[in-house]
Write a protein that holds these residues in place. Sequence first.
Motif, mmCIF file in Angstrom:
data_model
loop_
_atom_site.group_PDB
_atom_site.id
_atom_site.type_symbol
_atom_site.label_atom_id
_atom_site.label_comp_id
_atom_site.label_asym_id
_atom_site.label_seq_id
_atom_site.Cartn_x
_atom_site.Cartn_y
_atom_site.Cartn_z
ATOM 1 N N SER A 114 0.841 -1.198 0.000
ATOM 2 C CA SER A 114 0.000 0.000 0.000
ATOM 3 C C SER A 114 0.871 1.241 0.000
ATOM 4 O O SER A 114 0.493 2.267 -0.552
ATOM 5 N N HIS A 115 2.039 1.144 0.613
ATOM 6 C CA HIS A 115 2.960 2.277 0.648
ATOM 7 C C HIS A 115 4.368 1.716 0.810
ATOM 8 O O HIS A 115 4.604 0.859 1.645
ATOM 9 N N LEU A 141 1.201 13.844 5.668
ATOM 10 C CA LEU A 141 0.435 13.396 4.499
ATOM 11 C C LEU A 141 -0.142 11.992 4.662
ATOM 12 O O LEU A 141 -1.262 11.720 4.230
ATOM 13 N N TYR A 142 0.605 11.080 5.259
ATOM 14 C CA TYR A 142 0.222 9.668 5.187
ATOM 15 C C TYR A 142 -0.088 8.983 6.507
ATOM 16 O O TYR A 142 -0.857 8.030 6.536
ATOM 17 N N TYR A 143 0.499 9.396 7.627
ATOM 18 C CA TYR A 143 0.342 8.633 8.861
ATOM 19 C C TYR A 143 -0.091 9.458 10.066
ATOM 20 O O TYR A 143 -0.029 8.992 11.190
ATOM 21 N N LYS A 144 -0.540 10.678 9.854
ATOM 22 C CA LYS A 144 -0.982 11.507 10.965
ATOM 23 C C LYS A 144 -2.267 10.923 11.529
ATOM 24 O O LYS A 144 -3.246 10.715 10.813
ATOM 25 N N SER A 145 -2.257 10.659 12.825
ATOM 26 C CA SER A 145 -3.444 10.128 13.487
ATOM 27 C C SER A 145 -3.335 10.397 14.982
ATOM 28 O O SER A 145 -2.278 10.764 15.486
ATOM 29 N N ASP A 146 -4.430 10.200 15.673
ATOM 30 C CA ASP A 146 -4.438 10.382 17.127
ATOM 31 C C ASP A 146 -3.673 9.265 17.821
ATOM 32 O O ASP A 146 -3.180 9.445 18.932
ATOM 33 N N ASP A 147 -3.593 8.105 17.171
ATOM 34 C CA ASP A 147 -2.919 6.955 17.772
ATOM 35 C C ASP A 147 -1.402 7.079 17.749
ATOM 36 O O ASP A 147 -0.725 6.498 18.598
ATOM 37 N N LEU A 148 -0.863 7.806 16.773
ATOM 38 C CA LEU A 148 0.582 7.843 16.574
ATOM 39 C C LEU A 148 1.036 9.281 16.333
ATOM 40 O O LEU A 148 0.685 9.882 15.324
ATOM 41 N N VAL A 166 4.290 -4.799 12.785
ATOM 42 C CA VAL A 166 3.720 -3.618 13.419
ATOM 43 C C VAL A 166 2.488 -3.186 12.627
ATOM 44 O O VAL A 166 2.523 -3.134 11.405
ATOM 45 N N SER A 167 1.426 -2.873 13.339
ATOM 46 C CA SER A 167 0.213 -2.382 12.700
ATOM 47 C C SER A 167 0.143 -0.875 12.892
ATOM 48 O O SER A 167 0.267 -0.378 14.002
ATOM 49 N N LEU A 168 -0.024 -0.158 11.790
ATOM 50 C CA LEU A 168 -0.132 1.300 11.823
ATOM 51 C C LEU A 168 -1.485 1.715 11.272
ATOM 52 O O LEU A 168 -2.059 1.025 10.440
ATOM 53 N N THR A 169 -1.956 2.857 11.737
ATOM 54 C CA THR A 169 -3.165 3.442 11.178
ATOM 55 C C THR A 169 -2.734 4.607 10.308
ATOM 56 O O THR A 169 -2.032 5.503 10.770
ATOM 57 N N ASN A 170 -3.128 4.590 9.043
ATOM 58 C CA ASN A 170 -2.730 5.690 8.162
ATOM 59 C C ASN A 170 -3.666 6.879 8.345
ATOM 60 O O ASN A 170 -4.610 6.832 9.141
ATOM 61 N N SER A 171 -3.414 7.948 7.614
ATOM 62 C CA SER A 171 -4.198 9.172 7.791
ATOM 63 C C SER A 171 -5.654 9.008 7.345
ATOM 64 O O SER A 171 -6.505 9.795 7.724
ATOM 65 N N LYS A 172 -5.952 7.970 6.580
ATOM 66 C CA LYS A 172 -7.331 7.701 6.162
ATOM 67 C C LYS A 172 -8.081 6.872 7.198
ATOM 68 O O LYS A 172 -9.253 6.564 7.019
ATOM 69 N N LYS A 175 -6.091 0.447 8.670
ATOM 70 C CA LYS A 175 -4.992 -0.280 9.307
ATOM 71 C C LYS A 175 -4.062 -0.814 8.231
ATOM 72 O O LYS A 175 -4.499 -1.330 7.210
ATOM 73 N N GLU A 176 -2.759 -0.689 8.492
ATOM 74 C CA GLU A 176 -1.739 -1.225 7.596
ATOM 75 C C GLU A 176 -0.777 -2.078 8.400
ATOM 76 O O GLU A 176 -0.506 -1.793 9.560
ATOM 77 N N ILE A 177 -0.280 -3.116 7.766
ATOM 78 C CA ILE A 177 0.788 -3.905 8.370
ATOM 79 C C ILE A 177 2.093 -3.331 7.862
ATOM 80 O O ILE A 177 2.318 -3.245 6.662
#
Length: 190
Positions: A114-115, A141-148, A166-172, A175-177
């Motif tokens: 995905s990225h 642009l891509y990974y701004k979130s309240d979680d990170l 690691v699981s990340l939440t992207n700006s949309k 969830k991404e691995i």
Amino acid sequence: MKIFKNTSVFIRWFFSYLIMLGLVLLVSIGLYFFAYNIIDEQGKQMNRTMLEKVQSEIDSYFTDAKSAIVSLMIDSDVQKANRTKNSFVLSDRAMLYDIYSDVKNMKIASKDFSHLFIYFRNAGSMVSNNGHVDDKLFYELYYKSDDLSYEAFCQLLKEKWTGEIVSLTNSKGEKEIALLRNNFPRGNEG
């Protein structure tokens, strides 16, 4: 006496019918459980086969992703860019463009990513399939979130990778691995 004879005949018939009905019921129940065990065993075997197939596909996906990441990391331009201190200069544009082209081609070749990006911690910038930007803009642009937070994101990229997923939440909000690799195969860190 005749009534008693007729009654005893009826009772014998009744009990013989009950015995035949009982035998039929016992055989039916036995056949039901026999068929149930066969179907249950075949269902379990199909589930095991499906799980093994899915596991094989997932393992193949991760193996392909890891080999793609390693092939990027051993690229001579990436190795050279990793040794850059503070920031990239104007003369590094051709090298950064070559890295960007490689990353973009790898992303196009594998639709599973995905990225795809390379973080150069010494220069504080990223080269991704979307271009070359500094780490703050990339995060925004891509990974701004309240979680990170931005600091946590940069710290995650700087940590030594232990092989965990690691699981990340992207700006949309999706969830991404993240398959992170922080150490270069030739021993240089970046």
